[in-house]
Design an enzyme around this catalytic site. Structure first.
Site, PDB file in Angstrom:
ATOM      1  N   LYS A  17       0.859  -1.084   0.005  1.00 50.33           N
ATOM      2  CA  LYS A  17       0.130  -0.365   0.234  1.00 50.33           C
ATOM      3  C   LYS A  17       1.251   1.770   0.347  1.00 50.33           C
ATOM      4  O   LYS A  17       0.789   2.488  -1.124  1.00 50.33           O
ATOM      5  CB  LYS A  17      -0.644  -0.124   1.361  1.00 50.33           C
ATOM      6  CG  LYS A  17      -1.212   1.492   1.612  1.00 50.33           C
ATOM      7  CD  LYS A  17      -2.246   1.488   3.106  1.00 50.33           C
ATOM      8  CE  LYS A  17      -1.787   1.467   4.089  1.00 50.33           C
ATOM      9  NZ  LYS A  17      -1.203   2.948   4.340  1.00 50.33           N
ATOM     10  N   ASN A  18       2.120   1.227   1.176  1.00 46.37           N
ATOM     11  CA  ASN A  18       2.826   2.723   1.167  1.00 46.37           C
ATOM     12  C   ASN A  18       3.866   2.683  -0.340  1.00 46.37           C
ATOM     13  O   ASN A  18       4.269   3.916  -0.366  1.00 46.37           O
ATOM     14  CB  ASN A  18       3.423   2.416   2.040  1.00 46.37           C
ATOM     15  CG  ASN A  18       2.378   2.717   2.937  1.00 46.37           C
ATOM     16  OD1 ASN A  18       1.163   3.107   3.118  1.00 46.37           O
ATOM     17  ND2 ASN A  18       2.938   2.243   4.508  1.00 46.37           N
ATOM     18  N   ARG A  52      -4.602  10.511   4.677  1.00 41.52           N
ATOM     19  CA  ARG A  52      -3.394  11.299   4.825  1.00 41.52           C
ATOM     20  C   ARG A  52      -2.741  11.588   3.488  1.00 41.52           C
ATOM     21  O   ARG A  52      -1.634  12.253   3.089  1.00 41.52           O
ATOM     22  CB  ARG A  52      -2.796  10.887   5.898  1.00 41.52           C
ATOM     23  CG  ARG A  52      -0.976  11.740   5.919  1.00 41.52           C
ATOM     24  CD  ARG A  52      -0.440  11.285   6.701  1.00 41.52           C
ATOM     25  NE  ARG A  52       0.421  11.896   6.742  1.00 41.52           N
ATOM     26  CZ  ARG A  52       1.028  13.736   7.411  1.00 41.52           C
ATOM     27  NH1 ARG A  52      -0.132  14.282   7.898  1.00 41.52           N
ATOM     28  NH2 ARG A  52       2.066  13.772   7.153  1.00 41.52           N
ATOM     29  N   CYS A  88      -5.166   8.570   9.728  1.00 42.71           N
ATOM     30  CA  CYS A  88      -4.559   7.512  10.834  1.00 42.71           C
ATOM     31  C   CYS A  88      -4.783   8.579  12.080  1.00 42.71           C
ATOM     32  O   CYS A  88      -3.630   9.420  11.786  1.00 42.71           O
ATOM     33  CB  CYS A  88      -3.826   6.652  11.192  1.00 42.71           C
ATOM     34  SG  CYS A  88      -4.415   4.793  10.864  1.00 42.71           S
ATOM     35  N   ARG A 122       1.185  14.922  12.794  1.00 42.99           N
ATOM     36  CA  ARG A 122       0.983  14.895  11.916  1.00 42.99           C
ATOM     37  C   ARG A 122       1.172  15.477  11.334  1.00 42.99           C
ATOM     38  O   ARG A 122       0.862  15.640   9.994  1.00 42.99           O
ATOM     39  CB  ARG A 122       0.480  13.213  11.199  1.00 42.99           C
ATOM     40  CG  ARG A 122       0.531  11.608  11.754  1.00 42.99           C
ATOM     41  CD  ARG A 122      -0.289  10.952  11.378  1.00 42.99           C
ATOM     42  NE  ARG A 122       0.343  10.592  10.418  1.00 42.99           N
ATOM     43  CZ  ARG A 122       0.287   9.479   9.532  1.00 42.99           C
ATOM     44  NH1 ARG A 122      -0.993   8.394   9.348  1.00 42.99           N
ATOM     45  NH2 ARG A 122       0.770   8.478   8.243  1.00 42.99           N
ATOM     46  N   PRO A 123       2.277  16.481  10.845  1.00 43.19           N
ATOM     47  CA  PRO A 123       1.796  17.857  10.457  1.00 43.19           C
ATOM     48  C   PRO A 123       2.736  17.775   8.981  1.00 43.19           C
ATOM     49  O   PRO A 123       2.999  16.358   8.900  1.00 43.19           O
ATOM     50  CB  PRO A 123       2.856  18.482  11.413  1.00 43.19           C
ATOM     51  CG  PRO A 123       3.295  17.853  12.007  1.00 43.19           C
ATOM     52  CD  PRO A 123       3.421  16.460  11.976  1.00 43.19           C
ATOM     53  N   ILE A 124       2.289  18.682   7.921  1.00 38.41           N
ATOM     54  CA  ILE A 124       2.922  18.762   6.652  1.00 38.41           C
ATOM     55  C   ILE A 124       3.786  20.049   6.728  1.00 38.41           C
ATOM     56  O   ILE A 124       4.594  19.893   5.567  1.00 38.41           O
ATOM     57  CB  ILE A 124       1.647  18.756   5.791  1.00 38.41           C
ATOM     58  CG1 ILE A 124       0.870  19.837   5.727  1.00 38.41           C
ATOM     59  CG2 ILE A 124       0.941  17.093   6.011  1.00 38.41           C
ATOM     60  CD1 ILE A 124       0.196  20.101   5.035  1.00 38.41           C
ATOM     61  N   ASP A 125       4.791  20.289   7.471  1.00 36.78           N
ATOM     62  CA  ASP A 125       5.412  21.311   7.411  1.00 36.78           C
ATOM     63  C   ASP A 125       6.756  21.401   6.241  1.00 36.78           C
ATOM     64  O   ASP A 125       7.509  21.691   5.836  1.00 36.78           O
ATOM     65  CB  ASP A 125       6.062  21.778   9.006  1.00 36.78           C
ATOM     66  CG  ASP A 125       6.566  20.537  10.129  1.00 36.78           C
ATOM     67  OD1 ASP A 125       6.481  19.306  10.080  1.00 36.78           O
ATOM     68  OD2 ASP A 125       7.707  20.688  10.860  1.00 36.78           O
ATOM     69  N   ARG A 141      -8.289  -0.357   5.448  1.00 39.27           N
ATOM     70  CA  ARG A 141      -7.502   0.651   4.612  1.00 39.27           C
ATOM     71  C   ARG A 141      -6.169  -0.325   4.503  1.00 39.27           C
ATOM     72  O   ARG A 141      -5.205   0.263   3.480  1.00 39.27           O
ATOM     73  CB  ARG A 141      -6.927   1.689   5.230  1.00 39.27           C
ATOM     74  CG  ARG A 141      -8.034   2.422   5.993  1.00 39.27           C
ATOM     75  CD  ARG A 141      -8.100   3.999   6.779  1.00 39.27           C
ATOM     76  NE  ARG A 141      -7.231   4.419   6.383  1.00 39.27           N
ATOM     77  CZ  ARG A 141      -5.971   4.844   6.817  1.00 39.27           C
ATOM     78  NH1 ARG A 141      -6.136   4.565   8.340  1.00 39.27           N
ATOM     79  NH2 ARG A 141      -4.488   5.144   6.591  1.00 39.27           N
TER      80      ARG A 141
HETATM   81  C1  UD1 Z   1       3.971   6.421   5.885  1.00 38.56           C
HETATM   82  C2  UD1 Z   1       3.932   5.658   6.074  1.00 38.56           C
HETATM   83  C3  UD1 Z   1       3.475   5.189   7.839  1.00 38.56           C
HETATM   84  C4  UD1 Z   1       4.187   5.232   8.130  1.00 38.56           C
HETATM   85  C5  UD1 Z   1       5.196   5.996   8.738  1.00 38.56           C
HETATM   86  C6  UD1 Z   1       6.894   6.270   9.315  1.00 38.56           C
HETATM   87  C7  UD1 Z   1       2.707   5.909   3.841  1.00 38.56           C
HETATM   88  C8  UD1 Z   1       1.908   6.149   3.233  1.00 38.56           C
HETATM   89  N1  UD1 Z   1       2.269   5.870   5.435  1.00 38.56           N
HETATM   90  O1  UD1 Z   1       3.804   7.942   6.630  1.00 38.56           O
HETATM   91  O2  UD1 Z   1       2.916   3.815   7.050  1.00 38.56           O
HETATM   92  O3  UD1 Z   1       4.132   4.563   9.488  1.00 38.56           O
HETATM   93  O4  UD1 Z   1       5.806   6.597   6.722  1.00 38.56           O
HETATM   94  O5  UD1 Z   1       7.199   5.026   9.012  1.00 38.56           O
HETATM   95  O6  UD1 Z   1       4.227   5.849   3.122  1.00 38.56           O
HETATM   96  N2  UD1 Z   1       6.680  15.263  10.107  1.00 38.56           N
HETATM   97  C9  UD1 Z   1       6.471  15.997  10.870  1.00 38.56           C
HETATM   98  N3  UD1 Z   1       6.638  16.916   9.115  1.00 38.56           N
HETATM   99  C10 UD1 Z   1       6.174  16.656   8.823  1.00 38.56           C
HETATM  100  C11 UD1 Z   1       6.333  14.752   7.728  1.00 38.56           C
HETATM  101  C12 UD1 Z   1       5.940  14.540   9.470  1.00 38.56           C
HETATM  102  O7  UD1 Z   1       6.936  16.720  11.961  1.00 38.56           O
HETATM  103  O8  UD1 Z   1       6.499  17.591   7.045  1.00 38.56           O
HETATM  104  C13 UD1 Z   1       6.759  13.859  11.011  1.00 38.56           C
HETATM  105  C14 UD1 Z   1       5.724  12.627  12.001  1.00 38.56           C
HETATM  106  O9  UD1 Z   1       5.022  13.556  12.698  1.00 38.56           O
HETATM  107  C15 UD1 Z   1       6.261  11.533  12.690  1.00 38.56           C
HETATM  108  C16 UD1 Z   1       7.697  11.871  11.645  1.00 38.56           C
HETATM  109  O10 UD1 Z   1       7.919  12.850  10.892  1.00 38.56           O
HETATM  110  O11 UD1 Z   1       6.520  11.715  13.912  1.00 38.56           O
HETATM  111  C17 UD1 Z   1       8.006  10.106  10.633  1.00 38.56           C
HETATM  112  O12 UD1 Z   1       6.250  10.800   9.760  1.00 38.56           O
HETATM  113  P1  UD1 Z   1       5.894  10.582   7.841  1.00 38.56           P
HETATM  114  O13 UD1 Z   1       7.910   9.666   8.032  1.00 38.56           O
HETATM  115  O14 UD1 Z   1       6.655  11.547   6.831  1.00 38.56           O
HETATM  116  O15 UD1 Z   1       5.130   9.269   8.054  1.00 38.56           O
HETATM  117  P2  UD1 Z   1       4.742   9.385   7.156  1.00 38.56           P
HETATM  118  O16 UD1 Z   1       5.245   9.628   5.336  1.00 38.56           O
HETATM  119  O17 UD1 Z   1       3.229  10.860   6.866  1.00 38.56           O
END
Ligand code: UD1
Length: 418
Positions: free
Chosen positions: A22-23, A93, A117, A122-125, A397
């Site tokens: 999926k990922n 997401r 989830c 889970r910010p997108i900064d 999912r």
């Molecule tokens: C992806 C996976 C998810 C997995 C995660 C970590 C997909 C669709 N999902 O999620 O299954 O659990 O990787 O292996 O591939 N963060 C920030 N700012 C940002 C982005 C992330 O602070 O802009 C933080 C997150 O809050 C978290 C950490 O970075 O604490 C890791 O998140 P990230 O690796 O981005 O996870 P996802 O890509 O959302």
């Protein structure tokens, strides 16, 4: 409302094949919008999140067609919108993956803050900062984010944390930028490498995917291709844990052993027998596993997505296990539910202490996120008596027809509507 009803105590045994990840599928499907032509993606899992992504692509104007049950054809030459529908954004997401591709190809994208989830803030900064560094102008208003740029310009970007999603989004955007982009402290997850391989098959030039420095040489357009995605390492891990927890013997075909190093090691540390032969993994467990400690970490560390299912196994291990969750700050939502089933787990911030008990007992429990739901399945399969898991939509999912899959492997599990 739907429930999964499980009669515990049946060993998960036999042979199975793992389906596509999926990922990996989600960012790759998003990346097809950068191709002014047709992409055929093979081994796409039939999951709720994938369906939402395909619905988004259709609403943007792409033509989407399943070929058989596992291949999807996306023709993105007819895309007429760069507005990602807000209702679909809220459902998943991973819709954030459309930011880089739409911005890079059309110079404009509007989306709302993503759902998904609830396992932390889970910010997108990192995504937004990276897009700005590539020259995008970003306006955030009333919950909507608009990114625009006449043309993206290659840049040097260092992530504060090796975020999987940010690495992927920036890699996609940079593929159609002018010049070279270097992403430092990049995520090394296999899904990042898989996306890079798909992009390369469309003509992009990317070096270092799978390492912490990714170099993208931007190009002017990407062409159609056929691409098979990698097997799902989290599904493989969940099945292996279900087999170990129920004292079964399970052989998984089509797995990528090199994607599962930390998990196989920890499983072996519990005393579970694990045999590997090329892409075949056999797990056998005939005695009570021993407690182990682990901490989740970015790849190649122990995957956060298997923390909850592994905890389920450890609830009846010999001794006390200490689990540290270092990736997401709120990923212990399954603990209350495991306790309802008799597990002895204490959580202090990001650390859980699991004292093994002889047996879990079936109960009515609620899944509140995908992998937490997988943990409740593993727990239900090993528990004494009947477990009813609600919140099944979370499990759907990430696990394809889970009740049929587990039934074939000996479980007594059914989906019931109440
Ligand atoms: C992806 C996976 C998810 C997995 C995660 C970590 C997909 C669709 N999902 O999620 O299954 O659990 O990787 O292996 O591939 N963060 C920030 N700012 C940002 C982005 C992330 O602070 O802009 C933080 C997150 O809050 C978290 C950490 O970075 O604490 C890791 O998140 P990230 O690796 O981005 O996870 P996802 O890509 O959302």
């Amino acid at each position: 409302m739907e429930l999964l009803r499980i009669e515990g105590g049946m060993p998960i045994s036999g042979e199975t094949r793992v389906y596509g990840a999926k990922n990996a599928a989600l960012p790759i499907l998003a990346a097809t919008v950068m191709v002014a032509g047709t992409s055929v993606i093979e081994d796409v899992p039939d999951l709720e999140d994938v369906r939402v992504m395909l619905q988004i692509l259709e609403q943007l104007g792409a033509r989407v067609r399943w070929q058989g049950v596992t291949s999807v054809e996306v023709d993105a030459s007819s895309i007429h919108s760069t507005n990602v529908p807000a209702d679909l954004m809220q459902r998943m997401r991973s819709s954030i993956f459309l930011m880089g591709p739409l911005l890079a190809r059309f110079g404009d994208v509007t989306l709302s803050k993503p759902g998904g989830c609830v396992i932390g803030q889970r910010p997108i900064d990192f995504h937004l900062r990276g897009m700005r560094q590539l020259g995008a102008k970003i306006d955030e208003q009333h919950g909507y984010i608009r990114c625009s740029a006449r043309r993206l310009i290659g840049s040097s970007i260092t992530l504060d944390f090796p975020s999987v999603g940010a690495t992927e989004n920036l890699m996609m955007a940079a593929s159609l930028a002018d010049g070279v982009t270097v992403i430092e402290n990049a995520a090394r997850e296999p899904e990042v490498e898989d996306l890079a391989q798909f992009l390369q098959a469309t003509g992009a030039s990317i070096e270092g995917a799978g390492t912490d420095t990714v170099i993208v040489h931007g190009c002017s357009h990407l062409h159609g291709t056929e691409y098979r995605i990698i097997p799902d390492r989290i599904v493989t891990g969940t099945l292996m844990l279900a087999a170990a927890a129920t004292r079964g013997e399970l052989t998984v075909h089509g797995a990528r052993v090199d994607h599962l190093g930390a998990v196989l090691q920890k499983l072996r540390d519990t005393g579970v027998r694990v045999q590997v032969d090329r892409d075949i993994i056999t797990v056998k467990c005939d005695e009570t596993p021993s407690a182990v400690d682990f901490r989740t970490a970015p790849f190649p560390g122990f995957p956060t997505d298997l923390q909850a299912p592994f905890m389920a196994l450890l609830t009846t291990a010999k001794g006390t296990s200490v689990i540290h969750e270092s990736v997401f700050e709120a990923r212990f939502k399954h603990v209350d539910e495991l306790q309802r089933m008799g597990a002895d787990v204490n959580v202090d911030l990001r650390t859980a202490v699991v004292r093994g008990v002889p047996m879990l007992s079936g109960a009515r429990v609620t899944a509140s996120d995908l992998r937490g739901g997988a943990a409740l399945l593993v727990a239900g399969l090993m528990a004494d008596g009947t477990t009813e898991v609600d919140g099944v939509k979370h499990i759907d999912r990430g696990y394809q027809a889970i009740e049929a899959h587990l039934s074939r492997l000996g479980a007594r599990i059914e989906r019931v509507t109440v």
